[in-house]
Design a protein around this motif. Sequence first.
Motif, short mmCIF file in Angstrom:
data_model
loop_
_atom_site.label_atom_id
_atom_site.label_comp_id
_atom_site.label_asym_id
_atom_site.label_seq_id
_atom_site.Cartn_x
_atom_site.Cartn_y
_atom_site.Cartn_z
N VAL A 195 0.85 -1.18 0.00
CA VAL A 195 0.00 0.00 0.00
C VAL A 195 0.89 1.23 0.00
CG1 VAL A 195 -0.21 -0.10 2.53
CG2 VAL A 195 -1.85 1.25 1.21
N ASP A 196 0.55 2.19 -0.86
CA ASP A 196 1.30 3.44 -0.90
C ASP A 196 0.87 4.33 0.26
OD1 ASP A 196 2.70 2.81 -3.21
OD2 ASP A 196 1.10 3.52 -4.51
N GLU A 197 1.85 4.75 1.05
CA GLU A 197 1.59 5.69 2.13
C GLU A 197 1.97 7.09 1.68
OE1 GLU A 197 3.28 4.97 5.87
OE2 GLU A 197 2.00 3.26 6.31
N PRO A 198 1.06 8.04 1.73
CA PRO A 198 1.40 9.41 1.34
C PRO A 198 2.38 10.02 2.33
CG PRO A 198 -0.77 9.34 2.34
CD PRO A 198 -0.34 7.92 2.20
N ALA A 199 3.02 11.08 1.91
CA ALA A 199 3.91 11.81 2.80
C ALA A 199 3.13 12.37 3.98
CB ALA A 199 4.60 12.94 2.05
N VAL A 200 3.77 12.41 5.13
CA VAL A 200 3.14 12.98 6.32
C VAL A 200 3.03 14.49 6.16
CG1 VAL A 200 3.40 13.34 8.81
CG2 VAL A 200 4.02 11.13 7.78
N GLU A 201 1.86 15.02 6.42
CA GLU A 201 1.63 16.45 6.37
C GLU A 201 1.01 16.93 7.67
OE1 GLU A 201 2.61 18.45 4.13
OE2 GLU A 201 3.21 17.07 2.54
N PRO A 202 1.60 17.94 8.29
CA PRO A 202 2.87 18.57 7.94
C PRO A 202 4.05 17.67 8.28
CG PRO A 202 2.06 19.48 10.00
CD PRO A 202 0.98 18.56 9.50
N ALA A 203 5.13 17.81 7.54
CA ALA A 203 6.32 17.01 7.80
C ALA A 203 6.89 17.35 9.18
CB ALA A 203 7.36 17.27 6.72
N PHE A 204 7.57 16.38 9.78
CA PHE A 204 8.23 16.64 11.06
C PHE A 204 9.63 16.06 11.01
CE2 PHE A 204 5.97 12.57 11.67
CZ PHE A 204 6.98 11.76 12.16
N ARG A 205 10.42 16.36 12.05
CA ARG A 205 11.78 15.85 12.08
C ARG A 205 12.12 15.28 13.44
NH1 ARG A 205 16.07 19.15 13.96
NH2 ARG A 205 15.41 21.12 14.90
N TRP A 206 13.13 14.42 13.45
CA TRP A 206 13.70 13.91 14.68
C TRP A 206 14.99 14.66 14.96
CZ3 TRP A 206 10.21 11.30 17.14
CH2 TRP A 206 9.29 10.50 16.46
N ARG A 207 15.81 14.12 15.84
CA ARG A 207 17.05 14.80 16.19
C ARG A 207 17.97 14.92 14.98
NH1 ARG A 207 21.19 11.36 15.93
NH2 ARG A 207 20.92 9.17 16.56
N ASP A 208 18.96 15.78 15.09
CA ASP A 208 19.94 15.95 14.03
C ASP A 208 20.61 14.61 13.74
OD1 ASP A 208 19.31 18.61 14.04
OD2 ASP A 208 21.10 19.25 15.14
N GLY A 209 20.70 14.28 12.47
CA GLY A 209 21.32 13.03 12.06
C GLY A 209 20.36 11.92 11.73
N LEU A 210 19.10 12.03 12.14
CA LEU A 210 18.10 11.01 11.84
C LEU A 210 17.19 11.48 10.71
CD1 LEU A 210 16.84 9.71 15.30
CD2 LEU A 210 18.39 8.57 13.70
N PRO A 211 16.70 10.57 9.86
CA PRO A 211 15.68 10.95 8.89
C PRO A 211 14.43 11.45 9.61
CG PRO A 211 16.56 8.76 8.43
CD PRO A 211 17.06 9.15 9.79
N GLY A 212 13.71 12.35 8.97
CA GLY A 212 12.47 12.85 9.55
C GLY A 212 11.29 12.02 9.11
N SER A 213 10.16 12.68 8.90
CA SER A 213 8.95 11.96 8.52
C SER A 213 9.01 11.45 7.09
CB SER A 213 7.73 12.87 8.70
OG SER A 213 7.91 14.11 8.04
N ASP A 214 10.01 11.90 6.32
CA ASP A 214 10.23 11.40 4.96
C ASP A 214 9.07 11.76 4.03
OD1 ASP A 214 12.66 10.29 5.74
OD2 ASP A 214 11.74 8.39 6.31
N GLY A 215 9.23 11.34 2.80
CA GLY A 215 8.19 11.54 1.81
C GLY A 215 7.30 10.32 1.71
N PRO A 216 6.67 10.11 0.57
CA PRO A 216 5.83 8.91 0.39
C PRO A 216 6.67 7.65 0.55
CG PRO A 216 5.48 10.51 -1.38
CD PRO A 216 6.67 10.99 -0.61
N ARG A 217 6.04 6.59 1.03
CA ARG A 217 6.73 5.32 1.20
C ARG A 217 5.76 4.19 0.92
NH1 ARG A 217 8.66 5.72 7.29
NH2 ARG A 217 9.88 3.91 6.67
#
Length: 364
Positions: free
Chosen positions: A11-33
């Motif tokens: 199943v295609d998951e849309p990008a999270v809106e609004p996007a968020f982030r984790w600590r520096d160095g980690l990927p955030g909420s990313d785009g579609p997956r």
Amino acid sequence: MKIVSVSVLLVDEPAVEPAFRWRDGLPGSDGPRVGAWLAIETDDGMTGWAYTKRGIILQDLIERRVRDELLGEDPARREWLWHRLWEIDRIEEMPIYIQGLVDEALWDLAGKRAGQPVHELLGTYRDAIPAYASTVTFGSIEEYLDVADQCLALGYRAIKLHAWGDARRDAELSLALRDHVGPEVDLMYDGSAGFDLADAVYLGRALSEAGYRWYEEPMREFSVNAHQRLAERVTVPLLVAETSDGAHMNTADFIASGCAGAVRTSTSFKGGITGAMRVAHLADAYLLRAEVHGGGLPNTHLCMAIPNTTYYEALVDSNPVERAPEVGPDGMVRAPTTPGMGYEAAWNNSAPPASVSAGVRRDR
């Protein structure tokens, strides 16, 4: 009763809106997956479900290795199948969440066959649990304090910080939040394995001063010795063994070292319900808490089944804050009442996931 089909339904998951982030160095909420449902079907027409956001990895391992181990087996032999997947892991080095997904789907089948929610099969301890607000990373101390006010107004009983991964800046935030909410609100901090020992000690001393309930995953969990040294230098309880492989076996090393103020358990990172319960019972033998990591239906059942956990983890990923749908206005999460995990009831309350009607089916 036999397993006759093992399907991966993408199943295609849309990008999270609004996007968020984790600590520096980690990927955030990313785009579609691409996510996926694992469907295990039996010869009497029943289906057990489990879901992951890592659909392509699941599809590869099911098709290449795991399906052959499941077809023709009795799904009630959850313990044997759990051990069998550990045997495969010895060679394949599978992500532990793959074992967890298979186990979750088998428990879903067991609950449906018994006509009971999974937590009742496990032996229900409670019918509700308070939720804490688990933040993503926000931009400033002022924004965190505003988010905290909103969370408490929405009924959350406690707040856990995911911050910037800068020991000094995070220490300042942690002290400011304690001053802001006062001494009665439980506060926790999650380092997301961002520090070395020196920085972990610096921040840990600030968390100790501020009376935080726990200091979670301060460092990568490859070194139990480093956590032992950290525990000797700070008084805040360390919450350990979150993402370390080995389920109860690796968790036991953290406990034996004396560094564990509490341990993490979860369906995702401990091999499903079967592994998570092992960790909870291991911790209970040492009068330690086994705090459940992450939300979702499988972890909700886990929270209801074990006595030695404190809160349900509910993600707060936006400002303004929106209360998680499973959390009531009183800040409580209540036990599922439908048989199995309860995915079908969740679908009936909205719409079935796209994968159920249009997924990629790979049977054999």
